[in-house]
Design an enzyme around this catalytic site. Sequence first.
Site, short mmCIF file in Angstrom:
data_model
loop_
_atom_site.label_atom_id
_atom_site.label_comp_id
_atom_site.label_asym_id
_atom_site.label_seq_id
_atom_site.Cartn_x
_atom_site.Cartn_y
_atom_site.Cartn_z
N CYS A 167 -12.52 38.92 -19.14
CA CYS A 167 -13.22 40.14 -18.73
C CYS A 167 -12.46 40.78 -17.57
CB CYS A 167 -14.65 39.89 -18.29
SG CYS A 167 -15.65 38.99 -19.45
N ARG B 245 -7.41 41.30 -20.59
CA ARG B 245 -8.24 40.21 -20.09
C ARG B 245 -9.49 39.97 -20.93
NH1 ARG B 245 -7.13 38.57 -14.46
NH2 ARG B 245 -9.00 37.37 -14.81
N GLU C 125 4.17 24.26 -29.45
CA GLU C 125 4.17 25.63 -28.93
C GLU C 125 4.32 26.63 -30.08
OE1 GLU C 125 3.48 27.37 -26.53
OE2 GLU C 125 4.75 29.15 -26.53
N LYS D 278 1.48 29.42 -31.09
CA LYS D 278 1.76 30.87 -31.11
C LYS D 278 1.47 31.45 -32.48
CE LYS D 278 2.15 31.06 -27.85
NZ LYS D 278 2.21 30.69 -26.44
N GLU E 138 -2.35 31.65 -33.07
CA GLU E 138 -3.00 32.61 -32.16
C GLU E 138 -2.89 34.05 -32.66
OE1 GLU E 138 -2.94 32.04 -27.54
OE2 GLU E 138 -0.94 31.72 -28.32
N LYS F 135 -6.52 36.78 -21.94
CA LYS F 135 -5.34 36.28 -21.25
C LYS F 135 -5.64 35.16 -20.27
CE LYS F 135 -0.98 36.38 -20.26
NZ LYS F 135 -0.14 35.69 -21.26
#
Length: 580
Positions: free
Chosen positions: A2, A31, A458, A462, A465, A575
């Site tokens: 947020c 965010r 990783e 990625k 996501e 984020k």
Amino acid sequence: MCGIIAVLNKDNGANDITNVIIEALERLEYRGYDSSGIAYLDSINKTHRIRSVGRIEKLSNEVKSYALDKKAIVGIGHTRWATHGVVSVKNAHPHKTDGISIAHNGIIENYKELSSQFNINLESDTDSEVISQLIAKFMEDDLNFEESFKKTVSLLRGTYGIVAICEEEPNILIGAKKGSPLAIGYSVDQIYIASDAIALSSLSENVIYLQEGDIVVCKNNKYTIYDKDFKEVAREITNNIVSMKDITKCGLEDYMLKEIHEEPNVLLKTFENFENPVDIKKYKSLYLIACGTSHYAGLLAKYWIEDISGILVNVEIASEFRYRNPVLDKDSLYIFISQSGETIDTLCAMRNVIDRGFDTLSIVNVENSSIIRESKYKIRTHAGMEIGVASTKAFISQALTLLLLILEKNKIPTHKIAESMQSVIDMSDFFEDMAQKIRNSRTIIYMGRGTSYPISLEGALKMKEITYVSSEGCPAGEIKHGPIALIDTDVYAVILAPHDRYYEKTISNAQEIIARNGRILTIGSGRIQNHDSIEINNTGDIGNPFVLTTAVHMLAYYTAKSKGLDVDKPRNLAKSVTVE
Ligand code: M6R
């Protein structure tokens, strides 16, 4: 999670502040972005509130078409990542009770208790609304806005960054912080409160970060900060280092692509700026504690540090570590890795260690964040602002920083490594073609041995996501202990096989996949007949993980693009994870 922005015109200035709020919300969108809203008072102290589900662009259009006949003089804006209550207009912030409007980041854990204690019927399904309800209630009891706000905050349990405005006292803007960042900025005409310095870029040259428990009251053209005991305090004024370059895409299509392109340079910059604040060789063992991609940087460093120095390294997921009652050793150094410096699990795990009196080192990218402020030793990673929700360049700087804790600079061929990373970036055509082949896979399995194993994790993180394709990372040697059951013609295996001591074994594992009709992409050395491969320059055990990282980032990026997805704002993510 947020984003918050609040603006107060000085001297009842005549500037309309709605544009300032919308532009700041656009910068904060990374965010959290499931819904957003704005509430402001006009020059006759009437509240206007516009809320919308979806991206800020939609809110912006609604605000533009809103028939505003008076200027907005004080207002608050919010971009949401839902915790309590589904994504809907009703649950979007700001929340409003009578003449009070508030925006809140964090979680109010005792909102149910407070609602029943004060006989409050919440209109929304959120925890946050209890804040505006309580302020309004205490104002009915004849407290003024500031007193009601302070009383409300003293009752809250949980985490918060809050801003509030009030029709009855329109020349005041109030904020409070606990566990969720909040900063103040100012210009000639206005005073600002925001959850992130990025919101204040182009508005304020300076920022003042509130500390835990602080309350800020903005009125009469100035701001006054009170600590948790309501005692007036001064907090440091720092330069706002977020520049326009940080927040533009530099001509590229997405922030994520810009940030992958920056990886070679981030490697060099991290190397140049590295200063070691602590001799880790004096510790019996190390704990590396983090979440997500930062946790994988820790896993990678374990291979290097144990190999090079013989120091035992324990790598921990912060959300487990903080609740597990782990056996801790006073002769260990506890290292906390975080891009944002605000991840709540990492921060709370660190506070547990600090409470026990043990040494902490933080490795953090964002200046002035909570984790860097509270740790004993600190290193900033100099990756530059990372805006894409999927972390990319920060991983490179974290991994190199951890390596530099143990290895002399002259043993790291950074220029050679950066050149090899650049060659991978230059092969975008290959990744675009590859994306077409793997985009419809049912599952993508990344495999590697040694330092390539953390990179497989990783790569898989990625990929899932930003493409929403189920992906997993696996030590290549583990494949036949279970994951091989997944293999069929709809599965792609990405084999990370640089020319290292594991090469032949890794390739044998690839053959096991081929024998079961799986499809293969090899990233590293050599090629398997009839299967896809991309060669990377061999830069040894130190360099190869960096180059492989750039490759898996490119693969995920182009796969998401080929599916037409928003790579910078993947669904359900935000984020900076400031809630548990
Ligand atoms: O800011 P942090 O490094 O503490 O964040 C940790 C994770 O939330 C983060 O790495 C997350 O997993 C990213 N979305 C990964 O791309």
